[in-house]
Design a protein around this motif. Sequence first.
Motif, PDB file in Angstrom:
ATOM      1  N   GLY A 279       0.841  -0.805  -0.333  1.00  9.91           N
ATOM      2  CA  GLY A 279       0.165   0.005  -0.523  1.00  9.91           C
ATOM      3  C   GLY A 279       0.872   1.283   0.187  1.00  9.91           C
ATOM      4  N   ASP A 280       0.330   1.647   1.347  1.00  7.86           N
ATOM      5  CA  ASP A 280       1.906   3.685   1.149  1.00  7.86           C
ATOM      6  C   ASP A 280       2.515   3.405   1.889  1.00  7.86           C
ATOM      7  OD1 ASP A 280      -1.022   5.512  -0.487  1.00  7.86           O
ATOM      8  OD2 ASP A 280      -2.015   5.397   1.685  1.00  7.86           O
ATOM      9  N   SER A 281       2.995   2.815   2.172  1.00  9.01           N
ATOM     10  CA  SER A 281       4.331   2.284   2.629  1.00  9.01           C
ATOM     11  C   SER A 281       5.257   2.792   1.389  1.00  9.01           C
ATOM     12  CB  SER A 281       4.583   0.925   3.408  1.00  9.01           C
ATOM     13  OG  SER A 281       4.677   0.160   2.594  1.00  9.01           O
ATOM     14  N   ILE A 282       5.330   2.374   0.422  1.00  8.39           N
ATOM     15  CA  ILE A 282       6.040   2.393  -0.119  1.00  8.39           C
ATOM     16  C   ILE A 282       6.169   3.874  -1.394  1.00  8.39           C
ATOM     17  CG2 ILE A 282       6.911   1.542  -2.805  1.00  8.39           C
ATOM     18  CD1 ILE A 282       5.715  -1.290  -1.612  1.00  8.39           C
ATOM     19  N   SER A 283       7.284   4.134  -0.980  1.00  4.96           N
ATOM     20  CA  SER A 283       7.559   6.054  -2.219  1.00  4.96           C
ATOM     21  C   SER A 283       8.479   5.123  -3.160  1.00  4.96           C
ATOM     22  CB  SER A 283       8.981   6.709  -1.040  1.00  4.96           C
ATOM     23  OG  SER A 283       8.757   7.436  -1.937  1.00  4.96           O
ATOM     24  N   LEU A 284       7.685   4.608  -4.516  1.00  4.62           N
ATOM     25  CA  LEU A 284       8.124   4.225  -5.585  1.00  4.62           C
ATOM     26  C   LEU A 284       8.425   5.752  -6.706  1.00  4.62           C
ATOM     27  CD1 LEU A 284       7.492   1.823  -6.874  1.00  4.62           C
ATOM     28  CD2 LEU A 284       5.081   2.706  -8.387  1.00  4.62           C
ATOM     29  N   GLU A 285       8.750   6.206  -6.076  1.00  2.00           N
ATOM     30  CA  GLU A 285       9.137   7.363  -6.740  1.00  2.00           C
ATOM     31  C   GLU A 285      10.258   8.383  -6.281  1.00  2.00           C
ATOM     32  OE1 GLU A 285       8.403   9.667 -10.120  1.00  2.00           O
ATOM     33  OE2 GLU A 285       6.625   7.736 -10.098  1.00  2.00           O
ATOM     34  N   GLU A 286      10.663   8.058  -5.333  1.00  2.00           N
ATOM     35  CA  GLU A 286      12.231   7.865  -4.741  1.00  2.00           C
ATOM     36  C   GLU A 286      12.625   6.846  -5.371  1.00  2.00           C
ATOM     37  OE1 GLU A 286      13.404   8.107   0.075  1.00  2.00           O
ATOM     38  OE2 GLU A 286      11.734   8.719  -0.365  1.00  2.00           O
ATOM     39  N   ALA A 287      12.278   5.309  -5.313  1.00  2.00           N
ATOM     40  CA  ALA A 287      13.020   4.384  -4.786  1.00  2.00           C
ATOM     41  C   ALA A 287      13.159   4.165  -6.945  1.00  2.00           C
ATOM     42  CB  ALA A 287      12.296   3.298  -4.933  1.00  2.00           C
ATOM     43  N   LYS A 288      12.577   5.122  -7.674  1.00  2.00           N
ATOM     44  CA  LYS A 288      13.112   4.600  -8.671  1.00  2.00           C
ATOM     45  C   LYS A 288      13.796   6.199  -9.586  1.00  2.00           C
ATOM     46  CE  LYS A 288      10.875   4.636 -13.383  1.00  2.00           C
ATOM     47  NZ  LYS A 288       8.902   6.464 -14.636  1.00  2.00           N
ATOM     48  N   THR A 289      13.419   6.709  -8.801  1.00  2.00           N
ATOM     49  CA  THR A 289      14.342   7.882  -8.712  1.00  2.00           C
ATOM     50  C   THR A 289      16.668   7.628  -8.358  1.00  2.00           C
ATOM     51  OG1 THR A 289      12.836   9.852  -8.598  1.00  2.00           O
ATOM     52  CG2 THR A 289      14.918  10.409  -8.523  1.00  2.00           C
ATOM     53  N   ALA A 290      16.483   6.425  -7.391  1.00  2.00           N
ATOM     54  CA  ALA A 290      17.717   5.991  -6.852  1.00  2.00           C
ATOM     55  C   ALA A 290      18.334   5.454  -7.807  1.00  2.00           C
ATOM     56  CB  ALA A 290      16.976   5.717  -5.694  1.00  2.00           C
ATOM     57  N   GLN A 291      17.052   4.105  -8.346  1.00  2.00           N
ATOM     58  CA  GLN A 291      17.187   3.619  -9.335  1.00  2.00           C
ATOM     59  C   GLN A 291      18.397   3.535 -10.576  1.00  2.00           C
ATOM     60  OE1 GLN A 291      18.572   1.097  -7.881  1.00  2.00           O
ATOM     61  NE2 GLN A 291      17.887   0.795  -6.360  1.00  2.00           N
ATOM     62  N   CYS A 292      17.712   4.606 -11.383  1.00  2.00           N
ATOM     63  CA  CYS A 292      17.568   5.957 -12.154  1.00  2.00           C
ATOM     64  C   CYS A 292      19.252   6.135 -12.536  1.00  2.00           C
ATOM     65  CB  CYS A 292      16.345   6.850 -12.642  1.00  2.00           C
ATOM     66  SG  CYS A 292      15.302   5.929 -13.037  1.00  2.00           S
ATOM     67  N   ALA A 293      19.264   6.351 -11.403  1.00  2.00           N
ATOM     68  CA  ALA A 293      20.932   7.281 -11.016  1.00  2.00           C
ATOM     69  C   ALA A 293      21.947   6.479 -10.992  1.00  2.00           C
ATOM     70  CB  ALA A 293      20.087   8.123  -9.783  1.00  2.00           C
ATOM     71  N   GLU A 294      21.750   5.212  -9.838  1.00  2.00           N
ATOM     72  CA  GLU A 294      22.275   3.988 -10.488  1.00  2.00           C
ATOM     73  C   GLU A 294      22.638   3.488 -11.811  1.00  2.00           C
ATOM     74  OE1 GLU A 294      25.175   1.396  -8.918  1.00  2.00           O
ATOM     75  OE2 GLU A 294      24.954   3.672  -8.531  1.00  2.00           O
ATOM     76  N   ILE A 295      21.346   3.155 -12.212  1.00  2.00           N
ATOM     77  CA  ILE A 295      22.176   2.726 -14.109  1.00  2.00           C
ATOM     78  C   ILE A 295      22.546   3.671 -15.041  1.00  2.00           C
ATOM     79  CG2 ILE A 295      20.591   2.582 -15.931  1.00  2.00           C
ATOM     80  CD1 ILE A 295      17.988   1.570 -14.208  1.00  2.00           C
ATOM     81  N   GLU A 296      22.117   5.301 -14.626  1.00  2.00           N
ATOM     82  CA  GLU A 296      23.080   6.145 -15.244  1.00  2.00           C
ATOM     83  C   GLU A 296      24.508   6.074 -14.864  1.00  2.00           C
ATOM     84  OE1 GLU A 296      21.272   9.816 -14.691  1.00  2.00           O
ATOM     85  OE2 GLU A 296      19.676   9.601 -16.301  1.00  2.00           O
ATOM     86  N   ARG A 297      24.651   5.532 -13.922  1.00  2.00           N
ATOM     87  CA  ARG A 297      26.361   5.684 -13.630  1.00  2.00           C
ATOM     88  C   ARG A 297      26.971   4.679 -13.693  1.00  2.00           C
ATOM     89  NH1 ARG A 297      29.348   3.345  -9.763  1.00  2.00           N
ATOM     90  NH2 ARG A 297      27.350   1.401  -9.582  1.00  2.00           N
ATOM     91  N   ARG A 298      25.943   3.429 -13.911  1.00  2.00           N
ATOM     92  CA  ARG A 298      27.045   2.499 -14.142  1.00  2.00           C
ATOM     93  C   ARG A 298      27.078   2.578 -15.491  1.00  2.00           C
ATOM     94  NH1 ARG A 298      25.307  -3.102 -10.954  1.00  2.00           N
ATOM     95  NH2 ARG A 298      25.260  -2.505  -9.122  1.00  2.00           N
ATOM     96  N   GLU A 299      26.014   2.867 -15.950  1.00  2.00           N
ATOM     97  CA  GLU A 299      26.537   2.667 -17.794  1.00  2.00           C
ATOM     98  C   GLU A 299      27.464   3.620 -18.207  1.00  2.00           C
ATOM     99  OE1 GLU A 299      22.766   4.716 -19.524  1.00  2.00           O
ATOM    100  OE2 GLU A 299      21.599   2.521 -19.605  1.00  2.00           O
ATOM    101  N   ARG A 300      28.419   4.462 -17.273  1.00  2.00           N
ATOM    102  CA  ARG A 300      28.955   5.543 -17.158  1.00  2.00           C
ATOM    103  C   ARG A 300      30.511   4.547 -16.886  1.00  2.00           C
ATOM    104  NH1 ARG A 300      25.703   9.650 -15.458  1.00  2.00           N
ATOM    105  NH2 ARG A 300      26.954   9.184 -12.852  1.00  2.00           N
TER     106      ARG A 300
END
Length: 215
Positions: A94-115
């Motif tokens: 339910g509401d205990s998940i901060s989906l956008e926060e988790a997605k933002t963090a993982q997108c940043a990690e994806i960009e870091r790994r790609e570099r």
Amino acid sequence: MKPFTDRTFVDRVDAGRELAARLGQYKHRPDVLVLGLPRGGVPVAFEIAQSLHAPLDVMIVRKLGAPGQPELAIGAVASGGVTVLNEDILDFFGDSISLEEAKTAQCAEIERRERVYRGGRPPITVKGQTVILVDDGAATGATMLAAVRAARKLEAKKVVVALPVASTSAYEMLSREADEVICISVPPGFYAVGQWYIDFAQTTDEEVQDLLARA
């Protein structure tokens, strides 16, 4: 070719070479691109790319973990920002998940790994290509599903999934999503990818970088 129901691989190199033998129709084609899912999928993809004489790059997918249970996937996010969610788990938390926060963090990690993985090289263009997505196996299939949808978003002409081993549920789901699925083994007693390898040592970031540089 119909998948085996029980096949054990020596290691990822062995799995990649056997998969490459089943992908011969894509050899020497200028429109083919092989994308490995780091980290374990890259050694498999390297063997395929070498055999097909095709370029190799990565498609990075990161799991979105549940609160307090990081190994429980509520979904996955892939290169290009594509997100795949497990609605049943989302409903449970339910509401205990901060989906956008988790997605933002993982997108940043994806960009870091790609570099890091590419060593400053730009990604290879996916648009208009026949893309072969490769991993060392699929348990739930959620990671590969995110990769398939990311390739679609990036306007791949055709999306092929190549796997040494997969669970029945993952194989069936991916067969509905991809244009073609090449899977060597779909064993009935599947519970983890590693059980179908004699050597399933973890692939390191340095190994991924080295294979991409060699390719």
